[in-house]
Design an enzyme around this catalytic site. Sequence first.
Site, mmCIF file in Angstrom:
data_model
loop_
_atom_site.group_PDB
_atom_site.id
_atom_site.type_symbol
_atom_site.label_atom_id
_atom_site.label_comp_id
_atom_site.label_asym_id
_atom_site.label_seq_id
_atom_site.Cartn_x
_atom_site.Cartn_y
_atom_site.Cartn_z
ATOM 1 N N THR A 125 72.364 53.406 58.575
ATOM 2 C CA THR A 125 73.463 52.960 57.622
ATOM 3 C C THR A 125 74.637 52.958 58.454
ATOM 4 O O THR A 125 74.786 53.821 59.564
ATOM 5 C CB THR A 125 73.553 54.144 56.480
ATOM 6 N N ASP A 126 75.622 52.352 58.051
ATOM 7 C CA ASP A 126 77.006 52.211 58.612
ATOM 8 C C ASP A 126 77.582 53.639 58.469
ATOM 9 O O ASP A 126 78.532 53.997 59.074
ATOM 10 C CB ASP A 126 77.744 51.139 58.342
ATOM 11 N N GLU A 127 77.004 54.470 57.605
ATOM 12 C CA GLU A 127 77.791 55.682 57.281
ATOM 13 C C GLU A 127 77.839 56.685 58.243
ATOM 14 O O GLU A 127 78.531 57.642 58.243
ATOM 15 C CB GLU A 127 77.326 56.266 56.006
ATOM 16 N N LYS A 165 71.048 61.128 58.469
ATOM 17 C CA LYS A 165 70.871 59.554 59.221
ATOM 18 C C LYS A 165 71.217 59.636 60.511
ATOM 19 O O LYS A 165 70.526 59.037 61.267
ATOM 20 C CB LYS A 165 71.372 58.642 58.297
HETATM 21 P P1 NAD Z 1 65.578 54.292 48.166
HETATM 22 O O1 NAD Z 1 65.992 55.702 47.820
HETATM 23 O O2 NAD Z 1 65.810 53.498 47.045
HETATM 24 O O3 NAD Z 1 64.058 54.431 48.974
HETATM 25 C C1 NAD Z 1 63.693 55.400 49.481
HETATM 26 C C2 NAD Z 1 62.220 55.271 49.476
HETATM 27 O O4 NAD Z 1 61.765 56.271 50.584
HETATM 28 C C3 NAD Z 1 61.605 55.604 48.173
HETATM 29 O O5 NAD Z 1 60.589 54.861 47.890
HETATM 30 C C4 NAD Z 1 61.122 56.970 48.114
HETATM 31 O O6 NAD Z 1 59.928 57.205 47.514
HETATM 32 C C5 NAD Z 1 60.791 56.984 49.834
HETATM 33 N N1 NAD Z 1 60.472 58.308 50.436
HETATM 34 C C6 NAD Z 1 61.594 59.182 50.594
HETATM 35 N N2 NAD Z 1 61.125 60.512 51.383
HETATM 36 C C7 NAD Z 1 59.840 60.220 51.631
HETATM 37 C C8 NAD Z 1 58.970 60.721 52.337
HETATM 38 N N3 NAD Z 1 59.104 62.142 52.864
HETATM 39 N N4 NAD Z 1 57.888 60.195 52.936
HETATM 40 C C9 NAD Z 1 57.505 58.940 52.541
HETATM 41 N N5 NAD Z 1 58.631 58.154 51.637
HETATM 42 C C10 NAD Z 1 59.451 58.744 51.269
HETATM 43 O O7 NAD Z 1 66.503 53.924 49.507
HETATM 44 P P2 NAD Z 1 67.155 52.473 49.858
HETATM 45 O O8 NAD Z 1 68.448 52.310 49.289
HETATM 46 O O9 NAD Z 1 66.096 51.737 49.767
HETATM 47 O O10 NAD Z 1 67.119 52.873 51.506
HETATM 48 C C11 NAD Z 1 65.998 52.621 52.152
HETATM 49 C C12 NAD Z 1 66.799 52.805 53.828
HETATM 50 O O11 NAD Z 1 67.655 51.961 54.024
HETATM 51 C C13 NAD Z 1 67.093 54.213 53.972
HETATM 52 O O12 NAD Z 1 66.675 54.765 55.128
HETATM 53 C C14 NAD Z 1 68.663 54.242 53.741
HETATM 54 O O13 NAD Z 1 69.268 55.114 54.755
HETATM 55 C C15 NAD Z 1 69.027 52.785 54.572
HETATM 56 N N6 NAD Z 1 69.948 52.187 54.223
HETATM 57 C C16 NAD Z 1 70.251 51.901 52.586
HETATM 58 C C17 NAD Z 1 71.789 51.177 52.549
HETATM 59 C C18 NAD Z 1 71.809 51.076 51.030
HETATM 60 O O14 NAD Z 1 72.683 50.440 50.652
HETATM 61 N N7 NAD Z 1 70.873 51.383 49.907
HETATM 62 C C19 NAD Z 1 72.528 50.939 53.380
HETATM 63 C C20 NAD Z 1 71.961 51.055 54.538
HETATM 64 C C21 NAD Z 1 70.889 51.528 55.023
HETATM 65 O O1 DAU Z 2 76.966 52.146 53.451
HETATM 66 C C1 DAU Z 2 75.641 52.148 53.201
HETATM 67 C C2 DAU Z 2 75.143 53.162 52.185
HETATM 68 O O2 DAU Z 2 75.486 52.638 50.957
HETATM 69 C C3 DAU Z 2 73.663 53.594 52.398
HETATM 70 O O3 DAU Z 2 73.449 54.358 53.485
HETATM 71 C C4 DAU Z 2 73.440 54.807 51.246
HETATM 72 O O4 DAU Z 2 72.032 54.813 51.062
HETATM 73 C C5 DAU Z 2 73.772 53.888 49.815
HETATM 74 O O5 DAU Z 2 73.583 54.862 48.595
HETATM 75 C C6 DAU Z 2 75.162 53.721 49.854
HETATM 76 O O6 DAU Z 2 76.078 54.526 49.893
HETATM 77 P P1 DAU Z 2 77.378 54.852 49.075
HETATM 78 O O7 DAU Z 2 77.734 56.311 48.882
HETATM 79 O O8 DAU Z 2 78.451 53.872 49.471
HETATM 80 O O9 DAU Z 2 76.882 54.256 47.626
HETATM 81 P P2 DAU Z 2 76.966 54.740 46.019
HETATM 82 O O10 DAU Z 2 76.183 53.378 45.100
HETATM 83 O O11 DAU Z 2 76.472 55.861 45.899
HETATM 84 O O12 DAU Z 2 78.660 54.553 45.654
HETATM 85 C C7 DAU Z 2 79.234 53.267 46.148
HETATM 86 C C8 DAU Z 2 80.765 53.532 45.714
HETATM 87 O O13 DAU Z 2 80.815 53.725 44.388
HETATM 88 C C9 DAU Z 2 81.389 55.031 46.232
HETATM 89 O O14 DAU Z 2 82.441 54.593 46.982
HETATM 90 C C10 DAU Z 2 81.180 55.752 45.204
HETATM 91 C C11 DAU Z 2 81.563 55.015 43.964
HETATM 92 N N1 DAU Z 2 80.945 55.397 42.825
HETATM 93 C C12 DAU Z 2 79.507 55.482 42.716
HETATM 94 C C13 DAU Z 2 78.913 56.006 41.526
HETATM 95 C C14 DAU Z 2 77.425 56.321 41.445
HETATM 96 C C15 DAU Z 2 81.608 55.187 41.595
HETATM 97 O O15 DAU Z 2 82.997 55.169 41.496
HETATM 98 N N2 DAU Z 2 80.977 55.787 40.434
HETATM 99 C C16 DAU Z 2 79.749 56.201 40.485
HETATM 100 O O16 DAU Z 2 79.351 56.129 39.365
#
Ligand code: NAD
Ligand code: DAU
Length: 345
Positions: A125-127, A165
């Site tokens: 992640t960019d975080e 991460k």
């Molecule tokens: P998500 O939470 O929707 O999915 C995570 C998956 O991993 C689930 O299916 C869960 O069952 C599985 N999991 C969790 N713990 C596990 C374990 N111990 N063993 C096997 N499986 C396990 O997450 P996502 O949003 O799809 O993110 C996927 C990946 O991408 C993560 O590594 C996250 O850090 C990265 N990522 C997410 C975002 C975003 O915007 N959501 C952005 C950048 C990177």
């Molecule tokens: O940048 C990549 C990341 O983006 C990933 O690594 C994470 O897995 C993914 O969950 C996401 O993280 P954020 O914390 O940015 O996403 P989230 O959807 O939780 O929140 C997006 C923005 O919205 C954040 O600034 C918090 C705000 N927010 C979130 C929720 C759930 C609200 O204002 N209200 C809400 O109810």
Amino acid sequence: MTDYKNILVTGGAGFIGANFVRYIVEEHPDIFVTVLDKLTYAGNRANLAGLPEDRVKLVVGDIADAPLVDQLVSETDAVIHYAAESHNDNSLQDPSPFVQTNIIGTYTLLEAVRKYNKRFHHVSTDEVYGDLPLREDLPGHGEGVGEKFTPESPYRPSSPYSSTKAGSDLLVRAWVRSFGVQATISNTSNNYGPYQHIEKFIPRQVTSILSGIKPKLYGNGKNVRDWIHTYDHATAVWAILTKGKIGETYLVGADGEKDNITVLRAILKDMGKPEDDFDFVQDRSGHDLRYAIDATKMHEELGWQPKYTDFASGLAHTIQWYTDNQDWWQAEKAEVEAKYAKNNQ
Ligand code: NAD
Ligand code: DAU
């Protein structure tokens, strides 16, 4: 065509992993996918529904289960590692599964790919880079150098989620350098699209409106996220897996910066509601201000370009998907909202 005939996708029953599996099934018919997923609250068999059994197999298990991981890695050509605990708000309530899965789980996979000398792509992640100042706080309103994350940005994660991460990225880098593991890393910005868990910002607001609940905006709503459609993330990971240089880090984004209040107003408007029909709620502790990705390396070195850059149309499709698939999320809605309500969010 590629040398990879069998790939292991960890976390393939989650949001981004399942979209990647669907992309592989559609675009790369010569590849068999094994998904390793623990099916935590965020994993869902339904995310893989309808995919052909002769193309995709789901193994329910933990990435920290060393004997299971050893066996699956020995049978595959490449590992694409998505599995993680992924939600910042959860990590503030209980960091322990984040440390266990994101760090110990990644370590377990690294030891297996090291043993069998298998290609490994780590999805991050960019975080890990912390946050950037808001554009309005930058001299010249953010025009110029240093306003986006680059592969050279220093690691300075803010939350338990992002720090685990970051820890996993550093393990990958060390296993490349010390043990010659064939790994790459991608750090991607906020994904959106179908199958995203309803705890996350966009699906939470859409499903709230569909349930007659007012959307909830943290703080003043000025925090900026850099949105990318999950399909474009899938093509980026594929480009890195097949063309990326071992040991390299690639930043993936699609120039999709928007502040949260703008996104929320767009959702409300799309769904036929007044644009101010939401509540401001308790801010997230340590809330990162702004993320923004400089994806030049992806464009110049790998020739990758995002396709779904029209956010308004991507958002409309995403809203439609949650509207059409209420069975997918409805049973969980009350529980997700009750958890947030405990923190006045
Ligand atoms: P998500 O939470 O929707 O999915 C995570 C998956 O991993 C689930 O299916 C869960 O069952 C599985 N999991 C969790 N713990 C596990 C374990 N111990 N063993 C096997 N499986 C396990 O997450 P996502 O949003 O799809 O993110 C996927 C990946 O991408 C993560 O590594 C996250 O850090 C990265 N990522 C997410 C975002 C975003 O915007 N959501 C952005 C950048 C990177
Ligand atoms: O940048 C990549 C990341 O983006 C990933 O690594 C994470 O897995 C993914 O969950 C996401 O993280 P954020 O914390 O940015 O996403 P989230 O959807 O939780 O929140 C997006 C923005 O919205 C954040 O600034 C918090 C705000 N927010 C979130 C929720 C759930 C609200 O204002 N209200 C809400 O109810």
